[in-house]
Design a protein around this motif. Structure first.
Motif, mmCIF file in Angstrom:
data_model
loop_
_atom_site.group_PDB
_atom_site.id
_atom_site.type_symbol
_atom_site.label_atom_id
_atom_site.label_comp_id
_atom_site.label_asym_id
_atom_site.label_seq_id
_atom_site.Cartn_x
_atom_site.Cartn_y
_atom_site.Cartn_z
ATOM 1 N N GLN A 95 16.811 -45.259 39.450
ATOM 2 C CA GLN A 95 15.603 -45.665 38.736
ATOM 3 C C GLN A 95 14.375 -45.023 39.372
ATOM 4 N N ARG A 96 14.287 -45.102 40.701
ATOM 5 C CA ARG A 96 13.142 -44.493 41.391
ATOM 6 C C ARG A 96 13.086 -42.992 41.146
ATOM 7 N N LYS A 97 14.246 -42.339 41.141
ATOM 8 C CA LYS A 97 14.289 -40.895 40.906
ATOM 9 C C LYS A 97 13.737 -40.554 39.521
ATOM 10 N N GLY A 98 14.187 -41.276 38.505
ATOM 11 C CA GLY A 98 13.721 -41.023 37.147
ATOM 12 C C GLY A 98 12.230 -41.246 36.995
ATOM 13 N N LEU A 99 11.733 -42.328 37.562
ATOM 14 C CA LEU A 99 10.306 -42.630 37.469
ATOM 15 C C LEU A 99 9.483 -41.617 38.275
ATOM 16 N N ALA A 100 10.018 -41.178 39.425
ATOM 17 C CA ALA A 100 9.319 -40.176 40.239
ATOM 18 C C ALA A 100 9.222 -38.836 39.518
#
Length: 133
Positions: A95-100
Motif C-alpha cells: 500500500q505504501r509503495k503504491g501511494l508513494a
C-alpha cells in the motif's frame, strides 16, 4: 468536463471475471467504462483516452501496475487522472509503495464491489483517500 457527462473509467485488469464484474457495476452507475488487459495497453489507453479514473491492477503482463502508475505520474499532461490500485498483495508495504508512486488510493483483493464503488465515487468527487485498505 460538464457535470452531465458520464465519468470515464479505465479498468486495467488481466483477469476477465474481475474486469467484467467491475465493468457491470460501474456501467450500472452510469459510468463510461473501457478496459485494457496488460500494462502497456493500459498506459496507451490512459494517454489516448484520458479517463477520469483508472482502476489499476498491480500484477499485469508486459508492465506492472506500479510501473504504469509511475509513468502516468511522470507525465504532466496526465496529472489530473485519478488512480486506484487493486492488488491481491494487500499488505501495508504494498500500500505504501503504491501511494508513494502517486496512486490516489489502494484496495486489496478480494474486495466487496460496493466498497470499490464507494471509493471510486469518493475519488471522482475529489475526496482524499483514507490510508486504510
Amino acid at each position: 468536463m460538464s457535470s452531465d457527462a458520464p465519468d470515464r473509467i479505465l479498468i486495467v485488469e488481466d483477469e476477465d471475471n474481475i474486469a467484467l464484474a467491475l465493468s457491470h457495476v460501474l456501467k450500472r452507475e452510469g459510468m463510461e467504462v473501457s478496459r485494457a488487459t496488460d500494462g502497456e495497453a493500459g498506459l496507451k489507453a490512459i494517454r489516448d483516452t484520458r479517463p477520469d479514473l483508472v482502476l489499476l491492477d498491480v500484477m499485469l503482463p508486459t508492465m506492472s501496475g506500479y510501473e504504469v502508475c509511475q509513468a502516468v505520474r511522470a507525465d504532466r499532461e496526465l496529472a489530473g487522472i485519478k488512480i486506484l490500485i487493486m492488488t491481491a498483495r494487500g499488505n501495508a508495504m504494498e500500500q505504501r509503495k503504491g501511494l508513494a508512486l502517486g496512486a490516489d488510493g489502494f484496495i486489496a483483493k478480494p474486495f466487496d464491489l460496493s466498497k470499490l464503488l464507494e471509493r471510486t465515487r469518493a475519488l471522482l468527487a475529489g475526496e482524499a483517500e483514507s490510508s486504510n485498505a
